[in-house]
Design a protein around this motif. Structure first.
Motif, PDB file in Angstrom:
ATOM      1  N   VAL A 148       1.520 -10.633 -15.673  1.00  0.00           N
ATOM      2  CA  VAL A 148       3.034 -10.192 -16.317  1.00  0.00           C
ATOM      3  C   VAL A 148       3.660  -9.314 -16.003  1.00  0.00           C
ATOM      4  O   VAL A 148       4.695  -8.984 -16.501  1.00  0.00           O
ATOM      5  N   ALA A 149       3.168  -8.612 -14.671  1.00  0.00           N
ATOM      6  CA  ALA A 149       4.198  -7.723 -14.368  1.00  0.00           C
ATOM      7  C   ALA A 149       3.796  -7.538 -12.515  1.00  0.00           C
ATOM      8  O   ALA A 149       2.588  -7.594 -12.370  1.00  0.00           O
ATOM      9  N   GLN A 150       4.856  -7.808 -11.705  1.00  0.00           N
ATOM     10  CA  GLN A 150       4.599  -7.674 -10.385  1.00  0.00           C
ATOM     11  C   GLN A 150       5.879  -6.902  -9.756  1.00  0.00           C
ATOM     12  O   GLN A 150       7.006  -6.815 -10.336  1.00  0.00           O
ATOM     13  N   PRO A 151       5.683  -6.676  -8.466  1.00  0.00           N
ATOM     14  CA  PRO A 151       6.984  -6.027  -7.744  1.00  0.00           C
ATOM     15  C   PRO A 151       7.871  -6.890  -7.727  1.00  0.00           C
ATOM     16  O   PRO A 151       7.970  -8.150  -7.451  1.00  0.00           O
ATOM     17  N   ASN A 152       9.227  -6.424  -7.892  1.00  0.00           N
ATOM     18  CA  ASN A 152      10.368  -7.172  -7.667  1.00  0.00           C
ATOM     19  C   ASN A 152      10.673  -6.906  -6.370  1.00  0.00           C
ATOM     20  O   ASN A 152      11.405  -6.055  -5.742  1.00  0.00           O
TER      21      ASN A 152
END
Length: 319
Positions: A148-152
């Protein structure tokens, strides 16, 4: 009409009753599930790792690089307390990868991870992983993890390019070459690696099946190389692991179809078994990238098959 069943969600606390005793211990033994969802090769080495007067749920490393990975778990919705714990544990362990696992993420906490990924340097990565369990009819529950969240990575690259120490042209070409090579490898051999992003250095790594050794695809001064690298922090352990595999050298050479080089590197802590490209090659020669990638993959196919057979043989001797 085809008789189909339905995938049913199982409450996580029906599967893992206690966060520390059940879920964290299960994660320690099943790091591959987390590795699949975050897209990297990782090894979790300890649970309840002390950080000052506190205990971090899980600590480990990225295979091949040795970069520290930390994991904080919850069996309930994310909260401010655990966000603060993550920051505390990061300050005490200096990790490159920070993973927060929970059944559900509040929008504010997902936004906090996104903000951290945007504001930190290119070598620091924050992941938010939603954990769930599912089953079909009366089957055993199975884990179902979702990012649900990861590095861009694009943002990270922009930061790197505009920082005081920008990436060199060679680093950016390495990054492009390795990332494309990993994509091709995953298409043809998805069991070789979980990594999805290349590196800016002259090598990438893939697991061998041992905590002290890994495969490396490398550009040396003389050109491309495929190697099995014994690189743990224990020199004696590396030597013994190398000797167990090298004892099968006749079979390895036969399986590979050509002589393989065996380097005990007696003045160093590490050891290696490797194959070099006779024609050489330079990553900076963009016109040769296709043939270099073909060489890496075809050579690794033969080299991996030969050394995996040797690994199985050496383990059967030990047992």
């Amino acid at each position: 009409m085809t008789d189909l069943s339905r995938l049913q969600v199982v409450p996580v606390r029906d599967v893992w009753k206690h966060e520390a005793y059940d879920f964290t211990q299960w994660m320690l033994q099943n790091a591959d599930v987390l590795a699949d969802v975050v897209g990297m090769e990782l090894e979790l080495t300890a649970a309840e790792h002390p950080v000052g007067g506190f205990s971090l749920d899980l600590i480990g490393r990225e295979v091949g690089t040795g970069n520290v990975v930390i994991v904080e778990n919850q069996l309930g919705p994310t909260d401010h307390g655990h966000l603060g714990q993550i920051m505390t544990y990061a300050g005490g362990t200096d990790p490159q990868t920070i993973v927060w696992c929970a059944p559900s993420f509040r929008d504010e906490h997902r936004a906090a991870l996104d903000w951290l990924n945007e504001r930190t340097d290119e070598n620091t990565r924050f992941f938010g992983v939603e954990i769930a369990a599912v089953q079909i009819d009366d089957s055993r529950p199975a884990p179902l993890f979702r990012l649900v969240a990861q590095p861009n990575e694009w943002t990270k690259q922009v930061h790197a390019e505009t920082s005081a120490t920008p990436s060199t042209e060679r680093e950016l070409i390495y990054l492009e070459f390795w990332t494309e090579l990993l994509r091709r490898i995953r298409d043809r051999h998805p069991d070789w690696t979980r990594s999805v992003k290349g590196a800016k250095g002259s090598w990438i790594t893939m697991p061998f099946g041992s905590s002290i050794a890994w495969y490396s695809l490398v550009f040396t001064r003389n050109g491309p190389r495929v190697e099995l690298y014994f690189g743990s922090s224990d020199a004696e352990e590396n030597r013994l692991g190398f000797e167990r595999i090298a004892a099968c050298r006749d079979q390895i050479d036969t399986d590979f179809g050509a002589p393989v080089s065996y380097d005990p590197l007696p003045t160093k802590k590490a050891c290696r078994i490797h194959v070099d490209r006779a024609e050489g090659g330079d990553v900076m020669d963009l016109d040769t990238h296709e043939e270099l990638m073909d060489w890496f993959i075809s050579t690794m196919e033969r080299f991996r098959a030969a050394t995996q057979r040797a690994r199985v043989a050496s383990e059967s001797v030990i047992s």
